[in-house]
Design a protein around this motif. Structure first.
Motif, PDB file in Angstrom:
ATOM      1  N   UNK A 152       0.822  -1.213   0.000  1.00 30.53           N
ATOM      2  CA  UNK A 152       0.000   0.000   0.000  1.00 30.53           C
ATOM      3  C   UNK A 152       0.859   1.268   0.000  1.00 30.53           C
ATOM      4  N   UNK A 153       2.021   1.196   0.661  1.00 33.45           N
ATOM      5  CA  UNK A 153       2.916   2.349   0.671  1.00 33.45           C
ATOM      6  C   UNK A 153       3.464   2.646  -0.719  1.00 33.45           C
ATOM      7  N   UNK A 154       3.522   1.624  -1.579  1.00 35.46           N
ATOM      8  CA  UNK A 154       3.960   1.821  -2.954  1.00 35.46           C
ATOM      9  C   UNK A 154       2.884   2.459  -3.817  1.00 35.46           C
ATOM     10  N   UNK A 155       1.677   2.559  -3.263  1.00 38.64           N
ATOM     11  CA  UNK A 155       0.555   3.104  -4.028  1.00 38.64           C
ATOM     12  C   UNK A 155       0.005   4.396  -3.444  1.00 38.64           C
ATOM     13  N   UNK A 156       0.048   4.504  -2.119  1.00 39.66           N
ATOM     14  CA  UNK A 156      -0.546   5.661  -1.454  1.00 39.66           C
ATOM     15  C   UNK A 156       0.463   6.289  -0.497  1.00 39.66           C
ATOM     16  N   UNK A 157       0.385   7.601  -0.352  1.00 39.07           N
ATOM     17  CA  UNK A 157       1.307   8.319   0.533  1.00 39.07           C
ATOM     18  C   UNK A 157       0.598   8.726   1.819  1.00 39.07           C
ATOM     19  N   UNK A 158       1.070   8.252   2.987  1.00 42.00           N
ATOM     20  CA  UNK A 158       0.446   8.644   4.249  1.00 42.00           C
ATOM     21  C   UNK A 158       0.814  10.069   4.627  1.00 42.00           C
ATOM     22  N   UNK A 159      -0.138  10.770   5.201  1.00 37.66           N
ATOM     23  CA  UNK A 159       0.121  12.123   5.663  1.00 37.66           C
ATOM     24  C   UNK A 159       0.732  12.127   7.051  1.00 37.66           C
ATOM     25  N   UNK A 160       1.024  13.305   7.555  1.00 31.80           N
ATOM     26  CA  UNK A 160       1.638  13.432   8.875  1.00 31.80           C
ATOM     27  C   UNK A 160       0.731  12.866   9.965  1.00 31.80           C
ATOM     28  N   UNK A 209     -16.786  -3.275  -4.153  1.00 36.37           N
ATOM     29  CA  UNK A 209     -16.970  -1.964  -4.774  1.00 36.37           C
ATOM     30  C   UNK A 209     -16.007  -1.718  -5.930  1.00 36.37           C
ATOM     31  N   UNK A 210     -14.850  -2.372  -5.914  1.00 39.37           N
ATOM     32  CA  UNK A 210     -13.966  -2.282  -7.072  1.00 39.37           C
ATOM     33  C   UNK A 210     -14.616  -2.935  -8.287  1.00 39.37           C
ATOM     34  N   UNK A 222     -10.218   1.394 -10.519  1.00 41.47           N
ATOM     35  CA  UNK A 222     -10.453   0.210 -11.356  1.00 41.47           C
ATOM     36  C   UNK A 222      -9.300  -0.078 -12.322  1.00 41.47           C
ATOM     37  N   UNK A 223      -8.579   0.956 -12.726  1.00 40.68           N
ATOM     38  CA  UNK A 223      -7.499   0.773 -13.702  1.00 40.68           C
ATOM     39  C   UNK A 223      -6.112   0.775 -13.063  1.00 40.68           C
ATOM     40  N   UNK A 224      -6.065   0.764 -11.737  1.00 37.38           N
ATOM     41  CA  UNK A 224      -4.759   0.782 -11.067  1.00 37.38           C
ATOM     42  C   UNK A 224      -4.026  -0.544 -11.294  1.00 37.38           C
ATOM     43  N   UNK A 242      -4.701  -3.999  -9.442  1.00 41.55           N
ATOM     44  CA  UNK A 242      -4.814  -3.758  -8.004  1.00 41.55           C
ATOM     45  C   UNK A 242      -5.868  -4.674  -7.381  1.00 41.55           C
ATOM     46  N   UNK A 243      -6.940  -4.946  -8.122  1.00 41.59           N
ATOM     47  CA  UNK A 243      -7.988  -5.837  -7.629  1.00 41.59           C
ATOM     48  C   UNK A 243      -7.427  -7.212  -7.307  1.00 41.59           C
ATOM     49  N   UNK A 244      -6.551  -7.734  -8.137  1.00 39.76           N
ATOM     50  CA  UNK A 244      -5.940  -9.047  -7.891  1.00 39.76           C
ATOM     51  C   UNK A 244      -5.087  -9.024  -6.625  1.00 39.76           C
ATOM     52  N   UNK A 245      -4.447  -7.905  -6.366  1.00 34.66           N
ATOM     53  CA  UNK A 245      -3.645  -7.758  -5.147  1.00 34.66           C
ATOM     54  C   UNK A 245      -4.545  -7.781  -3.914  1.00 34.66           C
ATOM     55  N   UNK A 246      -5.643  -7.042  -3.963  1.00 29.30           N
ATOM     56  CA  UNK A 246      -6.571  -6.986  -2.826  1.00 29.30           C
ATOM     57  C   UNK A 246      -7.138  -8.373  -2.521  1.00 29.30           C
TER      58      UNK A 246
END
Length: 297
Positions: A152-160, A209-210, A222-224, A242-246
């Motif tokens: 998930x860190x490779x896809x999304x950036x966590x905030x402070x 929902x995906x 959907x296209x990630x 991404x769906x396959x990863x989830x």
């Protein structure tokens, strides 16, 4: 003198760690991540079967006594509070609420296995006796949860705020889990079992929902594509989504749920009934390497 200073400056610049530069590895190797551990890879048919079954009837361990009911109540209280804080709406969750949710969830989920494995490791050394294979499964669980977080860190950036929440929760949870595991390890395993039940429901919700056209996350996710680290870890096709990863992550959480409920229900002195799975996974990984079923080869 000036030439000497210039040479020193050039040498210092050249010694910047190769991981932080676009320069080639000093030994001529490519800078690629390679999985040094063995994890279970869910085959397509196996995955479809368990996900379909879980979507129809959610697995839930019915509390057997006061401590089970207390543990389940505590987990559900945290679950509903977490939903409120993150703004999670299971009817049509927003990408933002899910990003915050999965980053916090996986950073927490990686703690219990490591704590339990460490305590059992030191007890084995202290008593000079075998552990019965529990340590291996607990370490694999901790590493697996950490890998979920890294994906998930490779896809999304966590905030402070997310990072501060993780730090505070980790310090608090590790101290609490350590104290409880020393006194009553079954309670920790039951807690993790119920925590994983909520994790499974979260990932089933994401999958649903995906795959639902028009939903908020379907529109944005959907296209990630799957990140490379996930493709390597679960030996997915290079064009995996991404769906396959989830789906792989959801199956992992189902397994952690079942393992911890089982550990909570048997004597801590019994042999680990899951230990043979690691041998099978290692054999499959070795065979996959021979066939070149990984992007690291």
């Amino acid at each position: 003198m000036m030439l000497g200073l210039a040479r020193t400056r050039m040498l210092m610049q050249a010694q910047v760690h190769f991981r932080l530069t676009p320069q080639q590895h000093p030994l001529g190797k490519e800078k690629k991540w390679a999985n040094p551990t063995q994890n279970h890879v869910w085959e397509e048919q196996e995955l479809a079967k368990i996900l379909e079954k879980e979507a129809k009837v959610a697995v839930h361990f019915k509390p057997q006594g006061f401590m089970d009911r207390l543990t389940y109540g505590a987990v559900m209280a945290c679950y509903h509070a977490f939903n409120f804080i993150t703004g999670f709406n299971k009817e049509d969750p927003s990408p933002k609420s899910l990003i915050y949710r999965v980053l916090i969830l996986e950073s927490i989920a990686g703690c219990p296995g490591m704590v339990a494995a460490g305590i059992r490791h030191f007890r084995s050394l202290r008593k000079m006796e075998r552990d019965g294979g529990w340590i291996h499964t607990l370490l694999e669980e901790a590493e697996n949860e950490r890998m979920h977080l890294l994906v998930f860190m490779n896809m999304f950036s966590p905030g402070l705020a997310t990072r501060l929440a993780v730090v505070g929760l980790q310090y608090t949870l590790v101290a609490l889990l350590t104290a409880v595991y020393v006194i009553r390890p079954q309670l920790v395993h039951r807690f993790v079992g119920y925590l994983e039940e909520t994790a499974v429901q979260t990932y089933l919700n994401i999958i649903k929902h995906l795959e639902t056209p028009g939903s908020k996350i379907n529109k944005e996710w959907k296209d990630l594509p799957a990140p490379v680290i996930a493709i390597d870890y679960w030996r997915l096709p290079k064009d995996a989504s991404f769906l396959e990863v989830v789906k792989q992550i959801c199956a992992d959480e189902m397994h952690h749920r079942d393992v911890n409920h089982e550990f909570a229900s048997i004597s801590q002195k019994e042999f680990n009934p899951f230990v043979t799975e690691h041998i099978k996974d290692a054999d499959q990984a070795a065979e996959a390497r021979k066939l070149g079923q990984t992007s690291n080869n």
